[in-house]
Enzyme design. Structure first.
Site, PDB file in Angstrom:
ATOM      1  N   SER A  16      13.566  -3.138  53.838  1.00  0.00           N
ATOM      2  CA  SER A  16      14.214  -1.838  53.944  1.00  0.00           C
ATOM      3  C   SER A  16      14.759  -1.499  52.571  1.00  0.00           C
ATOM      4  CB  SER A  16      15.351  -1.882  54.964  1.00  0.00           C
ATOM      5  OG  SER A  16      16.093  -0.695  54.877  1.00  0.00           O
ATOM      6  N   ARG A  17      14.298  -0.396  51.994  1.00  0.00           N
ATOM      7  CA  ARG A  17      14.713  -0.075  50.628  1.00  0.00           C
ATOM      8  C   ARG A  17      16.113   0.526  50.585  1.00  0.00           C
ATOM      9  NH1 ARG A  17       9.071   1.811  50.250  1.00  0.00           N
ATOM     10  NH2 ARG A  17       7.919  -0.072  49.742  1.00  0.00           N
TER      11      ARG A  17
END
Length: 515
Positions: free
Chosen positions: A365-366
């Site tokens: 998850s950025r």
């Protein structure tokens, strides 16, 4: 002979002239040159706009996609079997739109926003265009509010925030839709409107999803937009845009919505079919050159708006189906590059009983810890690293564990127990405070001396025990959303008490341990 009075006649004539209204209806019309496979070519619509709605006979509409010098190429929507060569076509001057509003909640609609659930017409006074420009950079704010999916492995390691675009990717039949359903079920009682868009799915599959959502009482905050496999490519093509337009209504009215596009692989295929029929030049894998733009302009509309615009949000969870786990294919790499991270589901994990089959190595998850509550960040910070080290060690340990030193064996044992507590049954989303507690227990070595087979039982019995005896701890975690010294001490006390009780049940049931 009656007297004809000139002034009376003049008066009548004057009244008639005053009341006379000249109405002239000007319509730009064209003629269908050819029609077939859901595509019509039209001559005579010189001023037609791209994406304009065009009216055909028999209440059929189309969207103008190709604007050429001497003709317009349009995709037909709805039942177009009646349209034939020579039919007259009218411009509407409107861009294609769908009805939006609160009346949509709890309903099942097609890609044009028409109800298909036999519950009567939808009360809606507003329409949103299918295609809209995404909010600009200034109109947005960073993603920082979490969306709790209720799935331990996702909320702990691959958190999703409001306004984020997180891809769910994996082969067929390994639980992609299951993650979506659990996420929708977990929003009961919350403020998030869930929009599930089924593209090219079997009707029976969509019906099953709707039944599940209804049985668990989740249709009260859900909208289903369905363009099933039996519908035309044009309906499948506009379905996700329609779902997005419905979601934007909630985003723009200071509320929060989440769109699930299930799945964009079939969406790309429907767009390829339309493009080839419109004679657009094919590119790689026969997809048109703008297939990348197709998905980017859809997913960029997901945003967390700034406070001046009401701070509403639209989150997108697109799904991509891979072939034999190949995430480096054309469409998967395209969508991975557009989204803010991906949840990768692996067939090998699924088949070995680890469900949800989330591969924590490739998944990312950025947005990271910004989309987690502080308590989850505190307990799950090292979880990813522990699992990564365990996977590396497990690969070596296949050749035998006798020669490994004590520390490595302990790390392997710990990894096995972590994998065990990250398993979760379907339709059983967990509250975030329960997730925090079980991960806290695993991280603080409460499971290390238990048999691996007993870890799941430990977890299932822990929740009612804490709820009954230490409800103040759950309340404190819910309100503070952080592990301070008081909470930590209370959690350790609760886990110590439960562990003592649990160990006695293991001793009294040696058959279970042997199993």
């Amino acid at each position: 002979m009656a007297n004809i009075k000139a002034d009376e006649i003049t008066k009548i004539l004057r009244e008639q002239i005053e009341n006379y209204q000249q109405t002239l209806a000007v319509e730009e019309v064209g003629t269908v040159i050819s029609v077939g496979d859901g595509i019509a070519r039209i001559h005579g619509l010189d001023k037609c706009m791209a994406g304009e709605m065009i009216e055909f006979p028999h209440d059929v509409f189309g969207i103008a996609l190709n604007l050429e010098e001497d003709q317009v190429g349009a995709v037909l929507l709805g039942d177009y079997a009646e349209i034939k060569e020579g039919d007259t076509v009218k411009r509407t001057g409107k861009i294609m739109s769908v009805p939006v509003g609160d009346g949509m909640i709890g309903r099942v609609v097609d890609a044009l926003g028409n109800p298909i659930d036999d519950k009567g017409p939808i009360q809606s006074s507003q329409r949103n265009p299918l295609e809209r420009l995404a909010p600009g950079v200034v109109a947005r704010q960073p993603v920082r509010e979490p969306i709790q999916t209720g799935i331990k492995s996702i909320d702990a390691m691959i958190p999703i925030g409001r306004g984020q675009r997180e891809l769910i990717i994996g082969d067929r039949q390994i639980g992609k839709t299951a993650i979506i359903i659990d996420t929708i079920l977990n929003q009961r009682g919350g403020d998030l409107i869930c929009i599930y868009c089924a593209i090219g799915q079997k009707r029976s599959t969509v019906a099953q999803v709707i039944k599940t959502l209804t049985d668990f009482g989740a249709m009260e905050h859900s909208i289903v937009v369905a363009a099933t496999a039996s519908e035309s490519a044009s309906m499948q093509y506009i379905a996700p845009f329609a779902a997005c337009a419905i979601g934007e209504y909630f985003r723009d009215s200071k509320r929060h919505a989440i769109c699930f596009y299930d799945d964009l692989s079939k969406h790309a295929q429907s767009y390829r079919e339309i493009s080839l029929l419109l004679r657009r030049p094919p590119g790689r894998e026969a997809f048109p050159g703008d297939v990348f733009f197709l998905h980017s302009r859809l997913l960029e509309r997901a945003a967390k708006l700034n406070d001046e615009l009401g701070a509403g949000s639209l989150t997108a969870l697109p799904v991509i189906e891979t072939q034999a786990g190949d995430i480096s294919a054309y469409i998967p790499t395209n969508v991975i590059s557009i989204t803010d991270g991906q949840i990768f589901l692996e067939a090998d994990l699924f088949n070995s009983g680890i469900r949800p089959a989330v591969n924590a190595g490739i998944s990312v998850s950025r947005v990271g810890g910004n989309a987690q509550i502080k308590a989850m960040r505190q307990v799950a910070g090292t979880l990813r690293l522990d699992l990564a080290q365990y996977r590396d060690l497990a690969a070596f340990a296949q050749f035998g564990t006798e020669q490994l030193d004590k520390a490595t064996q302990a790390q392997l044992a710990r990894g096995q127990r972590l994998m065990e507590i990250l398993k979760q049954d379907q339709y059983q989303p967990l509250s975030v405070e329960n997730q925090v507690l079980i991960i806290f227990a695993a991280s603080n070595k409460y499971l290390d001396d238990l048999p691996v087979g007993e870890c799941r039982r430990f977890e299932t019995e822990l929740y009612p025990f804490i709820e009954t005896n230490y409800s103040g701890l759950l309340k404190s975690l819910r309100e503070k959303k952080a592990f301070d010294d008081t909470n930590r001490a209370e959690a350790k006390k609760a886990l110590d008490a439960f562990k003592e009780r649990f160990k006695t049940t293991i001793k009294s049931a040696p058959a279970t341990q042997a199993k």
